[in-house]
Design an enzyme around this catalytic site. Structure first.
Site, PDB file in Angstrom:
ATOM      1  N   GLY A  48       0.755  -1.245   0.000  1.00 38.03           N
ATOM      2  CA  GLY A  48       0.000   0.000   0.000  1.00 38.03           C
ATOM      3  C   GLY A  48       0.782   1.289   0.000  1.00 38.03           C
ATOM      4  N   ASP A 106      -4.867   1.901  10.872  1.00 42.29           N
ATOM      5  CA  ASP A 106      -6.250   1.638  11.212  1.00 42.29           C
ATOM      6  C   ASP A 106      -6.320   1.262  12.690  1.00 42.29           C
ATOM      7  OD1 ASP A 106      -8.880   0.590  11.387  1.00 42.29           O
ATOM      8  OD2 ASP A 106      -8.844  -0.081   9.319  1.00 42.29           O
TER       9      ASP A 106
END
Length: 179
Positions: A48, A106
């Protein structure tokens, strides 16, 4: 494009490329200030962070190196909470200032594991630099030194972020549309 389709899900634009690049420049200037004369090692977390790491490197003016590690904790649109280190670090971190470059923090479990793992290699320091942070979803105590953008607890794709491997190629960041 305001709305995109990735596999079976629809996403609407949330953060434009211009907003992303402005945030990347701001974070790079903070790193340039904090690491003057220190030669940091940027450690990108694949897959990512590749777009973020690339744009960040273009804005960093202090001498630095970059390497990558691959850790994963997502399946589909949710985090599994189980972290797998897939590709390790080959260079010595002893005495180095390490900046972990992540796409999104997250729950924080992946970053906590990364900081703990790197700490066993005797670096001078370890800091976290993330493109996106979900402060409302953080489950562990983390010092996020460099945060480009805080976002709500929604699933996002684009600018390196994916849904089952798809959607990384968009220049903007898109938020899932619940139907």
């Amino acid at each position: 494009m305001d709305i995109i389709q990735v596999k079976d899900k629809k996403f609407r634009i949330s953060i434009s490329e211009e907003q992303i690049l402005a945030a990347v420049k701001r974070v790079a200037s903070e790193i340039n200030r904090d690491y003057e004369g220190k030669n940091p090692l940027l450690l990108g977390v694949l897959n990512g962070s590749f777009m973020f790491a690339s744009d960040l490197m273009k804005e960093i003016t202090v001498p630095c190196n970059i390497s990558f590690v691959k850790m994963a904790s997502y399946e589909g649109t949710t985090t599994t909470g189980k972290i797998r280190e897939i590709i390790g670090i080959n260079e010595s971190l002893e005495g180095r200032h390490v900046i972990i470059v992540e796409d999104i923090v997250d729950t924080g479990y992946t970053m906590k594991r990364a900081v703990e793992t790197l700490g066993t290699r005797n670096p001078a320091s370890v800091q976290i630099c993330t493109l996106l942070s979900k402060p409302a979803n953080l489950k562990v105590d983390l010092d996020l030194k460099y945060v480009a953008l805080d976002i709500p607890n929604d699933f996002m794709v684009g600018y390196g972020l994916d849904y089952d491997g798809f959607g990384r190629n968009y220049r903007d960041i898109y938020q899932i549309v619940e139907e």
